[in-house]
Structure formats: C-alpha cells, structure tokens
Motif scaffolding. Structure first.
Motif, PDB file in Angstrom:
ATOM      1  N   TYR A  76       5.520 -19.508   6.913  1.00 36.97           N
ATOM      2  CA  TYR A  76       5.909 -20.550   6.613  1.00 36.97           C
ATOM      3  C   TYR A  76       6.223 -21.269   7.777  1.00 36.97           C
ATOM      4  O   TYR A  76       6.419 -20.888   8.908  1.00 36.97           O
ATOM      5  CB  TYR A  76       7.579 -20.145   6.343  1.00 36.97           C
ATOM      6  N   ILE A  95      -0.700   0.668   1.352  1.00 36.71           N
ATOM      7  CA  ILE A  95      -0.919  -0.198   2.490  1.00 36.71           C
ATOM      8  C   ILE A  95       0.229  -0.209   3.474  1.00 36.71           C
ATOM      9  O   ILE A  95       1.424  -0.753   3.127  1.00 36.71           O
ATOM     10  CB  ILE A  95      -1.277  -1.735   2.121  1.00 36.71           C
ATOM     11  N   TYR A  96       0.098   0.077   4.679  1.00 40.14           N
ATOM     12  CA  TYR A  96       1.058  -0.049   5.926  1.00 40.14           C
ATOM     13  C   TYR A  96       1.289  -1.374   6.322  1.00 40.14           C
ATOM     14  O   TYR A  96       2.184  -1.945   6.441  1.00 40.14           O
ATOM     15  CB  TYR A  96       0.835   0.894   6.679  1.00 40.14           C
ATOM     16  N   TYR A  97       0.163  -1.665   6.991  1.00 35.50           N
ATOM     17  CA  TYR A  97       0.148  -2.903   7.768  1.00 35.50           C
ATOM     18  C   TYR A  97      -0.147  -4.047   6.874  1.00 35.50           C
ATOM     19  O   TYR A  97      -1.238  -4.434   6.284  1.00 35.50           O
ATOM     20  CB  TYR A  97      -0.725  -2.891   9.019  1.00 35.50           C
ATOM     21  N   PRO A  98       0.971  -5.157   6.901  1.00 38.08           N
ATOM     22  CA  PRO A  98       0.570  -6.047   5.716  1.00 38.08           C
ATOM     23  C   PRO A  98      -0.042  -7.330   6.024  1.00 38.08           C
ATOM     24  O   PRO A  98      -0.393  -8.330   5.309  1.00 38.08           O
ATOM     25  CB  PRO A  98       2.180  -6.501   5.281  1.00 38.08           C
ATOM     26  N   ARG A  99      -0.362  -7.590   7.360  1.00 35.29           N
ATOM     27  CA  ARG A  99      -0.763  -8.829   7.827  1.00 35.29           C
ATOM     28  C   ARG A  99      -2.391  -8.576   7.764  1.00 35.29           C
ATOM     29  O   ARG A  99      -2.955  -7.558   8.227  1.00 35.29           O
ATOM     30  CB  ARG A  99      -0.280  -9.377   9.151  1.00 35.29           C
ATOM     31  N   ALA A 150      -1.666  -3.791  -3.532  1.00 33.19           N
ATOM     32  CA  ALA A 150      -1.737  -5.050  -2.867  1.00 33.19           C
ATOM     33  C   ALA A 150      -0.761  -5.504  -2.045  1.00 33.19           C
ATOM     34  O   ALA A 150       0.275  -5.006  -2.351  1.00 33.19           O
ATOM     35  CB  ALA A 150      -2.204  -6.213  -3.993  1.00 33.19           C
ATOM     36  N   VAL A 151      -0.824  -6.030  -0.979  1.00 34.48           N
ATOM     37  CA  VAL A 151       0.323  -6.501  -0.446  1.00 34.48           C
ATOM     38  C   VAL A 151      -0.189  -8.080   0.011  1.00 34.48           C
ATOM     39  O   VAL A 151      -1.065  -8.501   0.451  1.00 34.48           O
ATOM     40  CB  VAL A 151       0.583  -5.844   1.145  1.00 34.48           C
ATOM     41  N   GLN A 152       0.956  -9.018  -0.152  1.00 31.38           N
ATOM     42  CA  GLN A 152       0.532 -10.295   0.103  1.00 31.38           C
ATOM     43  C   GLN A 152       1.620 -10.877   1.193  1.00 31.38           C
ATOM     44  O   GLN A 152       2.848 -10.774   0.855  1.00 31.38           O
ATOM     45  CB  GLN A 152       0.634 -11.396  -1.197  1.00 31.38           C
ATOM     46  N   THR A 153       1.260 -11.379   2.245  1.00 31.46           N
ATOM     47  CA  THR A 153       2.191 -12.201   2.939  1.00 31.46           C
ATOM     48  C   THR A 153       2.173 -13.659   3.140  1.00 31.46           C
ATOM     49  O   THR A 153       0.839 -14.097   2.627  1.00 31.46           O
ATOM     50  CB  THR A 153       2.356 -11.717   4.397  1.00 31.46           C
ATOM     51  N   LEU A 187      -3.904 -11.474   2.131  1.00 32.87           N
ATOM     52  CA  LEU A 187      -3.764 -10.348   1.104  1.00 32.87           C
ATOM     53  C   LEU A 187      -4.659  -9.234   1.621  1.00 32.87           C
ATOM     54  O   LEU A 187      -5.669  -9.395   2.038  1.00 32.87           O
ATOM     55  CB  LEU A 187      -4.426 -10.781  -0.008  1.00 32.87           C
ATOM     56  N   ASP A 237      -5.357  -9.671  10.350  1.00 32.44           N
ATOM     57  CA  ASP A 237      -5.896 -10.094  11.641  1.00 32.44           C
ATOM     58  C   ASP A 237      -7.522 -10.497  11.342  1.00 32.44           C
ATOM     59  O   ASP A 237      -7.731 -11.425  12.247  1.00 32.44           O
ATOM     60  CB  ASP A 237      -5.430  -8.905  12.720  1.00 32.44           C
ATOM     61  N   GLY A 295      -2.830 -10.786  -6.584  1.00 37.11           N
ATOM     62  CA  GLY A 295      -1.715  -9.665  -6.226  1.00 37.11           C
ATOM     63  C   GLY A 295      -1.385  -9.080  -7.350  1.00 37.11           C
ATOM     64  O   GLY A 295      -1.492  -7.907  -7.729  1.00 37.11           O
TER      65      GLY A 295
END
Lengths: 387, 182, 280
Positions: free
Chosen positions: B39, B59-63, B33-36, B52, B65, B22
């Motif tokens: 946990y 980027i709107y939707y961060p996950r 880039a969006v990273q989630t 990533l 699928d 990222g």
C-alpha cells in the motif's frame, strides 16, 4: 494435497476479516470504532454485518469515545468490541483502565503498525506489546493474545471474547499489519465447533441485595444488565462489593489484589502456544504473529539439514507465560526471539529463563516482514559462523 | 510452490486480479494461496503490487522476493520490479504500456492486454481479467473453471468480467511454465 | 412514588459544600423524574468526574460514574444498546465542554436521545478553583491569579450549532422553571441540553467577591431574564433564560432502527428474487 473443497465455509480473506468472522462467531453484537489504518476494514465489515444480525454499529468521534461506548454497551449485556491501531490504542488507554477497574468484559483489537507516533501507517510492526501491558496507568493485570495465521486469528478472537466473560476483563488482541492485510484460507468452524462463554448473569432475584463486585468461589462475578432489576453503581474509583466508592484501606487492598490475582494467578492456564520440534532443540526460536511463520520456515529447513532447531510460538503475550518459556528453553544452547520491535518480548524471555545471556534477538523494525534469512543470519552469528 | 508478482498502476485492478486467482486456488481447488499487497498513501495512482504464493501445503513466508512469474501492466512497475524475477522466469507485460528492456534476464512476453479490453471488449476496466486469463493459459496457476467460479461469485453470474477472462485465455501463446513449480 | 424514594439515603449527607447549587439541581431532577412517573429500573444516570458527577451516586437508578469528560461517550453506548432506557447525563462545565467538548458536539450532532444537564458554576470546584471554559474573561481563579483572558463558550449557541434538538437554560434560583425544563428535556426525543447556572460559593464566589450563596442566587435572578423579555434589547449584558430550541428532528437510535428495517426489507426482496430465479 488435500481434497478439493468447495464448501461455502472456506474463505480466502484478509486477516481483518478473519478477526471479524471470529468476533461474529463469538457473538459480538456491539461495535464502536474510529477509522485508522491498518484496522479500518474491521469497522467496514462490522458496519455491513452487524445491522443485519441484530447488532449495533457506531462510528464514534475518536478512539477515546469508542472505548467508552463499548463499555456502556457491555454493561447492558452485549458482547462488545472496538478495533484500532497504535495511535488510537494510545487514546483508548484511559478507558481501558476504567474497564479493568470496573471489570467490564470487552475486546480491543490493536492492528499494530510502526510507531512511535504516526510512524508507518501502512506497514507492519509489533511495537505495541508493552503498550498493551502498561499503556494504562496504575498497577493492573491484562490479557493480550495474538496469532500468526487467519485460522489462528479467528480462534484467538473467539477466545478473547470467552476470556473477557470468564475473567470480567477487557482482553486485547494484537496482530500486525501483515496479517491484517494478507489474504489466505480461512475455514469457518461450524456453530458449536468452538466453545463459547456467555455472559454469567446473577440468579439473585429483584428486590434482593445483589453484589456486583462479590466474586463466587470459582472467582467469577455474576453480572446484572443495566436496565434490569438490579440497580447498582459502576465507577472507576476503588469501590466496595456494591460498586460504591471506597477509600477504606482494606477494601482498596482487597480489590487491587483481586484485579491482579484473577489474571496473574491463572497465567499457566491462560498460556496458549504452538510448538515445533522443541524436544531435543538446542536452538529455540521464540516468536509470535507473522514472524513466527518465518521462524517455522527456518526451523523446518534447519531440521532438513540436521540442525536441532525448534520453535515456541506464543499466542498469549500477557500475562507473560514465563514458566512455559523457562521450560521450553531449559536445554537450549541458544534462544533467539524473533519479533518486529526492539526486543519487547526478548526482555520478558530474558527475565524468564535461567541463563539470560543465551537469549538473542532477531528483529526487523523497518516495516518489512522478517525473512528466513534475517533469522538464519542471527543463528550463524551466534554460532560463531559469521554471516 | 509458485510465486507470482502482479503489478501495474493503482486503479488497474491489480489487487483484485490477485484475489481472484487466490480464491480460485483456495476455495475452488482446495490448495493453499497467500496474497499480500503493498500500500502507498495514494488512493489512486502509484505502483500497485500484489504478491501471490501458491502451494500444495501450508505457506509460511507470505511475500515474494524472487518471482517465477512477474506481470507488469505499467512501465513504472516494470522498471521498478523486473529485478524481482528469478533468472529465466516469466515476465508478462502489456504491449502498449511497457517497453521491454532486453537486459532483463527473463522470458518476456508482450501481450495486447489493455488494447483488447479497450478496443475489442469496450471495457477498459476488464484489462485485469484479460491478464488473469492470459496468466492461466501461460502458467496453469489455476483451472479456468475455478477462476470462472471465483469471478462469478465475486461479480455475479453472467458478469462481463467472465467474457474478459475467457478472451484473456486466448491472448497468450500457450503454456510456457511447466508444472514442476506448481 | 415519593421523591425521596429515588435517592440512596445511606449516602447522605452529600459531599457538596454548604451553599452549593448542585443539590438544588438534584432536587429538581428528582421531582422531574417523579412527575414523569419513570420507574427506577428504566433510568440510567451516567456522569463523568467532578462535583456535579457525584450526583449519580445519590440517585437509586442504574448509575455509571465514568471518566472526566467521557460521560456522553459511555451514555451513547448504553443508549444505542438499549434505546428504551431513559439516560440522564449530569455534567460540570469543564467536564462537558473542556475535556468532554468533542463528545458533547458529536452527541448533539447525532441527536441521540440523551438528556445532558450542564451544571455551570464557571469553575473547577473539586480540583480547587481553576477556571473553566465557561468562566469567561476577567475572572479570578487559582490558575488565573491575574484574572482570566479566555473567552467563554455560549452553551446555548454551541448546542444549537452542533445539532441538539432541545436546548434550554435556567438557574438554580429558578427552581420551578428548572423542574419544568427538565421534564421537557427528558420527555424530548433527541439530544437535549439543559444548562443550569449554578453557584459555587466556595471557589467562584469567594475569589470573585460575589458574597454568600444567597448573594450569588440573587445575582443570578438579577442577571437573567426570560428569553422573550423586552429587557434584553435594553441591556445586552442580561442572560436570557428559557427554551431556545425544541425541534422535531430524527433521533439517532430511531434512524438506526430504520436502517435495520430497510436492510432487512432489502434482504427479503433479494431472497424472494433469488427464489424466483431458481424456479425459472
């Protein structure tokens, strides 16, 4: 594509760090807190940054004392904050009420996780919208802000500090665990890019009667730092313009109205929001925080397919911007509130619009991020198309 | 838009690997880039996963699928997450820790990531950087030079993670993902 | 400065009942402040809720009248922000050790330079005579009509164990001793505790057949002895008075300042090293 940037002001950070960067930009110099997921990174970052910048960091014994300590620090003239999550925010409500009554500028960050109780410590929720509004007892007004991206969270945090000073009030910043822990780009503004509001201190010289609770004509109340030349009283009791307790009905009435009006009468001015394609929208999505990102995705895709979908993203939750919502929904056939709770903002929207029966809820309360499909399914159902 | 899931077991440095990619993309290449991450309550152990999303615009939707690329450095995460890959997507696993399941609809690559870090580099904790290297070669997710800059900024100039990354670049069979997705 | 220049005369007469010991503590406190020659602008008084907490309203310093039990938490924020200020925290027994017990323990543990004055009348006076964590067993109170079965804290032992670096105890009968102890406590750098046994004739005395305020004061005289007195060995029921702890232990705000200095020295060394690297 934007030009490649290698500026050291471009960061790839999690939301909690974006919040810290915003607070430091705003001039925070005192942090007291107690560790709690998913907010702990804020305390960790503050413990590293504040001692290096002339500030003070203290880890207190609980959230009750954290809230008390920032009030004490603010009275000495510092910009002070704490951060927590739902259970800790519950413990802060007593002293939050004190800060409202005694008109102490401070910022409280609540990184929302699933509740009630211990709930879902590591997963997102927006279940504390009403706790922010009515968590502390008694009639009161409050300011609560939120954001859906790191850049916006930075700016919201700065704004929270500004409003705390302008309104002499605690200001709450609410965001969800998803924003707190995801990483994305944050470009740090240069000093001076964003306006900062500093503590308004009295010009009254020592030895002359100073009234800590007498508002100027513009509504602001100049302060005098504890340890300075003016000795006065601060109390959680109803009090007169010197800060001394009073049960005189006139004094009590006036103070209650002052505390209420200084925020509620500025509702429109305090309303911060973003909008997308609302002008001709027949389907209005109202959202805030990370769900607003999915709402945006749905609206963009909808527009590509010729559907008249628009988005109103709220960045001020309290005082609730009812006028703004009413206007945005005036021509809507359908209003869908997108949020991660059982309809806390949906209820406010219903109360604001002319036709509450057109307001629906697209929500998730299972700790999962709201996906585009969660919203589009509700749109299809409301439109009578089935899933 | 490129969607990647990196997974393994807690302690393997999976999240750090995601953050490095990222940082390379955002700070050194000016893209988005969006990273989630997910946990669990465990501090060590348990499945570790980071998502990533990389794009040229906001980027709107961060996950993630449905991943274009899935990396699994542990059997548990391989079993649990292989359904998250797009049909025909790229699945990279560690040769010594993951047994491939032929039924998974993906182009699966088994690489000696952990063994290289342990036996050759004598630095087992650098397996994550070898993995990032392999991923860069296979997908072109970022320029090698920007990843090196990100590693140096995070760990210091001359840090052994840089050598691990460079070794990782050589571990992969070559570019297997073509640029339309990035 | 005259003692009465430290008070806000316009709020007198005070709210305390006739015979209450709290006025005596206020008197001794003002004399201690005067003896120390402290300026009014450098003193912050932080109090919680209860009869004792009302002391803050009467003193012409910076006064912060806070929440029940939370005075030390507010005071911690003030002190860490402005370590040069002198912070006085008068508290009641319930205020300090029931609802505020955790804050008390942690303020002591940090050894932050606050002066905690516990006005111990063994009862909740303002709310009408309920028992407190310092009432002890066998006491009549409005929430103990069949007498209390709760044991009491020993404030001295509790403070010592929690880390307070100055701990003293006296009574409202021993006014000179009280003034002297307050002078020592305020001068001490670190968390200081002064427990003052005080009389509440209205709620404690009346329900427990202790007679008038004068009778209660006499009882405090008889029930206590200096801590080095030989009588303590003969009668374990006697309560010792005196300074129990007076130790030189690093104070929290000083440790914080050290930490900042250490960090700044490290940063400087790092920047010198970086410059040297760049020159090479």
């Amino acid at each position: 594509m934007e030009a490649a940037t290698t500026s050291d002001r471009t960061l790839f950070v999690h939301g909690n760090q974006a919040c810290v960067e915003g607070a430091l930009y705003a001039g925070v110099s005192f942090y007291a807190g107690y560790p709690i997921t998913p907010s702990s990174e804020i305390a960790e970052e503050m413990s590293s940054r504040l001692p290096a910048s002339g500030g003070k960091f203290i880890q207190m014994e609980d959230e009750i004392s954290s809230m008390c300590a920032i009030i004490g620090a603010s009275l000495t003239g510092r910009k002070a904050m704490t951060a927590t999550s739902g259970p800790g925010f519950s413990l802060m409500q007593e002293a939050l009420g004190y800060a409202i009554m005694a008109e102490i500028p401070c910022v409280i960050v609540n990184v929302m996780r699933g509740g009630p109780s211990t709930g879902l410590p590591t997963q997102g929720s927006q279940g504390d919208v009403n706790q922010a509004r009515w968590g502390t007892h008694g009639d009161h007004a409050i300011i609560a802000l939120t954001a859906s991206s790191h850049q916006a969270l930075f700016e919201t945090t700065v704004r929270a500090f500004n409003l705390a000073e302008t309104c002499r009030s605690p200001v709450i910043v609410l965001y969800d665990e998803l924003l707190a822990h995801m990483r994305e780009r944050l470009i740090l503004p240069e000093p001076g890019d964003l306006p900062l509001v500093e503590r308004l201190r009295t010009f009254v010289p020592g030895g002359v009667d100073y009234h800590p609770y007498l508002a100027r004509s513009d509504g602001r109340l100049p302060m005098s730092d504890f340890g300075g030349v003016h000795r006065y009283n601060v109390t959680g009791l109803f009090h007169d313009m010197w800060g001394f307790p009073s049960t005189d009905p006139t004094v009590v009435h006036e103070l209650m109205h002052h505390l209420h009006d200084k925020i509620v009468q500025r509702t429109n001015e305090l309303a911060s929001y973003c909008q997308y394609a609302l002008e001709d929208a027949d389907t209005v999505l109202i959202s805030y925080g990370t769900p607003a990102r999915s709402a945006m995705q749905v609206a963009r895709k909808g527009r590509e397919n010729g559907h008249r979908v628009g988005v109103l993203e709220l960045e001020t939750l309290w005082p609730f911007p009812a006028q703004l919502v009413r206007d945005a929904c005036a021509n809507a056939r359908v209003v869908i509130v997108v949020e991660m709770n059982m309809g806390q903002v949906r209820d406010q929207v219903r109360a604001a619009v002319r036709e509450p029966s057109r307001v629906f809820l697209a929500n998730r309360v299972d700790g999962e991020f709201i996906r585009s499909k969660d919203i589009s399914t509700v749109i299809r159902l409301v439109d009578g198309h089935g899933v | 838009m490129l969607k990647i899931i990196l997974s393994g077991v807690g302690g393997q440095g999976i999240i750090t690997a995601g953050v490095i990619i990222g940082e390379a993309v955002v700070i050194h290449e000016g893209r988005y880039a969006v990273q989630t991450q997910s946990y669990g309550a465990e501090v060590r152990g348990g499945v570790a996963r980071t998502d990533l999303t990389i794009d040229h615009s906001e980027i709107y939707y961060p996950r993630v699928d449905q991943a274009h690329v899935l990396v699994a450095l542990h059997q548990d995460s391989y079993v649990r997450l292989n359904r998250r890959i797009r049909p025909g997507g790229i699945l990279v696993v560690d040769e010594s820790l993951v047994t491939l399941d032929a039924r998974v609809d993906a182009r699966q690559f088994s690489l000696p990531i952990v063994r290289t870090a342990e036996d050759e580099l004598k630095r087992p904790q650098a397996a994550n950087m070898c993995m990032v290297g392999a991923l860069v070669t296979m997908t072109g997710v970022a320029e090698p030079e920007s990843v090196r800059s990100a590693i140096a900024a995070r760990f210091g100039p001359g840090h052994p993670n840089l050598a691990a990354f460079d070794r990782g670049l050589q571990l992969a069979p070559g570019r297997v993902l073509h640029s339309s997705t990035v | 400065m005259a003692v009465d220049s430290y008070i806000r005369k316009r709020f007198f007469p005070h709210i305390w009942c006739p015979g209450c010991g709290h006025g005596t503590v206020l008197n001794a406190l003002l004399r201690a402040i005067e003896a120390l020659g402290l300026s009014k602008n450098e003193i912050v008084m932080v109090s919680g809720i209860g009869c004792s907490a009302r002391i803050s309203g009467y003193v012409d310093v910076h006064t912060l009248h806070t929440l029940h039990g939370r005075a030390l938490a507010f005071a911690t924020g003030v002190k860490l922000s402005r370590p040069e200020l002198t912070i006085l925290v008068p508290m009641g027994d319930g205020d300090a050790l029931a609802i505020g017990g955790n804050h008390f323990l942690h303020a002591a543990r940090r050894n932050i330079d606050l002066t905690a004055i516990i006005l111990n009348n063994r009862i909740y006076g303002m709310t009408g005579g309920q028992f407190s964590p310092l009432s002890g067993c066998g006491i009549q109170a409005t929430t103990a009509p069949y007498s209390t079965i709760d044991h009491a804290f020993d404030v001295v032992e509790l403070s010592r164990a929690a880390g307070a670096s100055f701990v003293a105890r006296t009574t409202t009968f021993h006014v000179r001793e009280l003034e002297k102890m307050l002078i020592q406590a305020i001068s001490h750098r670190g968390f200081s505790v002064v427990e003052v046994l005080s009389q509440c004739p209205t709620h404690f005395g009346r329900r427990n057949q202790e007679g008038s305020a004068v009778d209660m004061l006499k009882k405090m005289k008889q029930a206590t002895v200096p801590l080095n007195s030989g009588k303590l060995d003969l009668d374990p029921g006697l309560i010792p008075r005196g300074v129990f702890v007076d130790s030189d232990k690093p104070e929290y705000c000083e440790l914080y300042a050290d930490l900042v200095a250490r960090k700044s020295a490290d940063d400087q060394a790092e920047s010198v090293a970086a410059d040297a690297r760049n020159e090479v």
